[in-house]
Scaffold this motif. Sequence first.
Motif, PDB file in Angstrom:
ATOM      1  N   TRP A 332       0.828  -1.207   0.000  1.00 41.24           N
ATOM      2  CA  TRP A 332       0.000   0.000   0.000  1.00 41.24           C
ATOM      3  C   TRP A 332       0.865   1.261   0.000  1.00 41.24           C
ATOM      4  O   TRP A 332       0.572   2.224  -0.709  1.00 41.24           O
ATOM      5  N   VAL A 354      -8.230  -8.698   5.172  1.00 44.54           N
ATOM      6  CA  VAL A 354      -8.722  -7.764   4.152  1.00 44.54           C
ATOM      7  C   VAL A 354      -9.975  -7.034   4.637  1.00 44.54           C
ATOM      8  O   VAL A 354     -10.217  -5.880   4.254  1.00 44.54           O
ATOM      9  N   ALA A 355     -10.763  -7.686   5.499  1.00 45.44           N
ATOM     10  CA  ALA A 355     -11.921  -7.000   6.061  1.00 45.44           C
ATOM     11  C   ALA A 355     -11.476  -5.812   6.912  1.00 45.44           C
ATOM     12  O   ALA A 355     -12.086  -4.725   6.863  1.00 45.44           O
ATOM     13  N   TRP A 357      -8.600  -4.163   6.572  1.00 46.24           N
ATOM     14  CA  TRP A 357      -8.056  -3.152   5.663  1.00 46.24           C
ATOM     15  C   TRP A 357      -9.183  -2.372   4.983  1.00 46.24           C
ATOM     16  O   TRP A 357      -9.053  -1.159   4.776  1.00 46.24           O
ATOM     17  N   ARG A 358     -10.257  -3.048   4.644  1.00 44.35           N
ATOM     18  CA  ARG A 358     -11.390  -2.325   4.057  1.00 44.35           C
ATOM     19  C   ARG A 358     -11.941  -1.299   5.042  1.00 44.35           C
ATOM     20  O   ARG A 358     -12.281  -0.171   4.662  1.00 44.35           O
ATOM     21  N   THR A 359     -12.001  -1.669   6.305  1.00 46.74           N
ATOM     22  CA  THR A 359     -12.466  -0.730   7.325  1.00 46.74           C
ATOM     23  C   THR A 359     -11.531   0.468   7.435  1.00 46.74           C
ATOM     24  O   THR A 359     -11.971   1.611   7.579  1.00 46.74           O
ATOM     25  N   GLY A 362     -10.891   1.636   3.043  1.00 44.09           N
ATOM     26  CA  GLY A 362     -11.975   1.580   2.069  1.00 44.09           C
ATOM     27  C   GLY A 362     -11.767   0.486   1.043  1.00 44.09           C
ATOM     28  O   GLY A 362     -11.006  -0.455   1.237  1.00 44.09           O
ATOM     29  N   GLY A 363     -12.480   0.612  -0.061  1.00 40.79           N
ATOM     30  CA  GLY A 363     -12.413  -0.395  -1.109  1.00 40.79           C
ATOM     31  C   GLY A 363     -13.653  -1.264  -1.134  1.00 40.79           C
ATOM     32  O   GLY A 363     -14.635  -1.019  -0.417  1.00 40.79           O
ATOM     33  N   GLU A 364     -13.598  -2.306  -1.952  1.00 41.68           N
ATOM     34  CA  GLU A 364     -14.746  -3.194  -2.138  1.00 41.68           C
ATOM     35  C   GLU A 364     -14.349  -4.634  -1.826  1.00 41.68           C
ATOM     36  O   GLU A 364     -13.264  -5.083  -2.191  1.00 41.68           O
ATOM     37  N   LEU A 365     -15.267  -5.347  -1.171  1.00 44.42           N
ATOM     38  CA  LEU A 365     -15.102  -6.771  -0.935  1.00 44.42           C
ATOM     39  C   LEU A 365     -16.106  -7.542  -1.785  1.00 44.42           C
ATOM     40  O   LEU A 365     -17.293  -7.193  -1.820  1.00 44.42           O
ATOM     41  N   TRP A 391     -10.562  -8.335  -2.294  1.00 39.15           N
ATOM     42  CA  TRP A 391     -10.595  -6.936  -1.857  1.00 39.15           C
ATOM     43  C   TRP A 391      -9.905  -6.078  -2.896  1.00 39.15           C
ATOM     44  O   TRP A 391      -8.782  -6.375  -3.312  1.00 39.15           O
ATOM     45  N   ALA A 393      -8.952  -2.031  -3.709  1.00 36.48           N
ATOM     46  CA  ALA A 393      -8.896  -0.681  -3.173  1.00 36.48           C
ATOM     47  C   ALA A 393      -8.088   0.213  -4.095  1.00 36.48           C
ATOM     48  O   ALA A 393      -7.081  -0.214  -4.671  1.00 36.48           O
TER      49      ALA A 393
END
Length: 395
Positions: A332, A354-355, A357-359, A362-365, A391, A393
């Motif tokens: 990153w 990855v959950a 990291w999304r928190t 951001g990004g999409e799972l 994931w 991002a």
Amino acid sequence: MLTVVGIGADGWVGLSATARDALGTAEVIVGSARQFALLPGSLTATRVEWPSPLLPAIPGVLDAHRDRVLCVLSSGDPMFHGIGTTLSRLTRVRVLPHPSSVAVACARMGWAGDDVEVVSTVARPVERLHAALHPGRRVLVLSETGDTPTAVAALLRARGFGPSTMTVLEELGGPGERIVTGTAAGWAGASGPLNVVAIECAADPGARRLPRAPGLPDDVYEHDGQITEREVRAVTVAALAPEPGQLLWDVGAGSGSVGIEWLRSHPACRAVAVEPRADRADRIERNALSLGVPGLRLVRGSAPAALASLPAPDAVFVGGGATAPGVLPACWAALRPGGRLVVNAVTVESEALVAQWRTDVGGELTRLAVNRAEPIDGVIGWRPLLPVTQWVAVK
């Protein structure tokens, strides 16, 4: 200012008046012995032959003659697979082009230049041709030596493209111009050192077709099971969104399939495959050759340490080792602004990572589930692949 003069096999008589004037007023002319033989003896400039290897020698040669009127000779168009491109990165250049061998070959063949794929094998593996082989397409191969046409024919036969028509065009525009046509299946002719190979691609009925779109069959790769399956791979490469000239890091590359298909999407794309296991790294090299992208750079080592000296990427794919300490933070941090990080998670631990990291960023799972129809006890049933949590991002 340095002047780069393109010259063809027709030599002095084929040069424009401007090019002749530039050579006539030069104090030093740099080129090869073959190019010097095309010039008249009346030129008074000192002739300096390029040392070998050429690329490391260029700065020293330029520096040695920086206070003199200098011309450099180039075969054909200096800015098309020519030395003019390299020189323009080092200093200001004035370029006087000659028609390239590609332009002359297209004229001889009656081919539209904008509908021909050009593959250079000069200081590059002939396996680059693999990615250009599609029935009905026209390809021009810039040969390195007189042995290149034989190597091209052997590659075509091995790929099931033996029916392809091959035309070898030698010394284009010069007094020794010669054109020989045959098929790859029956090719046995010797060729001169200066040649271009024109290919009209035709495949045997059972030839393996390898489109440029992502999602090649898994069995075109050597692998030990560590491979992103074709359905997931197609989604993954689409999520990485390759654009011409962009650089991908394929971290924990396994078989190299994602980096390879990134490179196949456009000839200008670049990729680095990072793989710690020696046996898998060896397979990546073989896969890259057989699928026409020998330019894939292989780094043998473990992330994140192996990433430290790499150029900043436009996209990063982490297919293995996402949970190793420091891998995702390093990826990153290195990613260019606007770049994309794609992680495929197949374990509970990597899913949790990855959950989180999304928190945080951001990004999409997305959960990807693939089932393939296969024989089971005499009938056809659905066999599921391991589900993948992806994931994506954008930085």
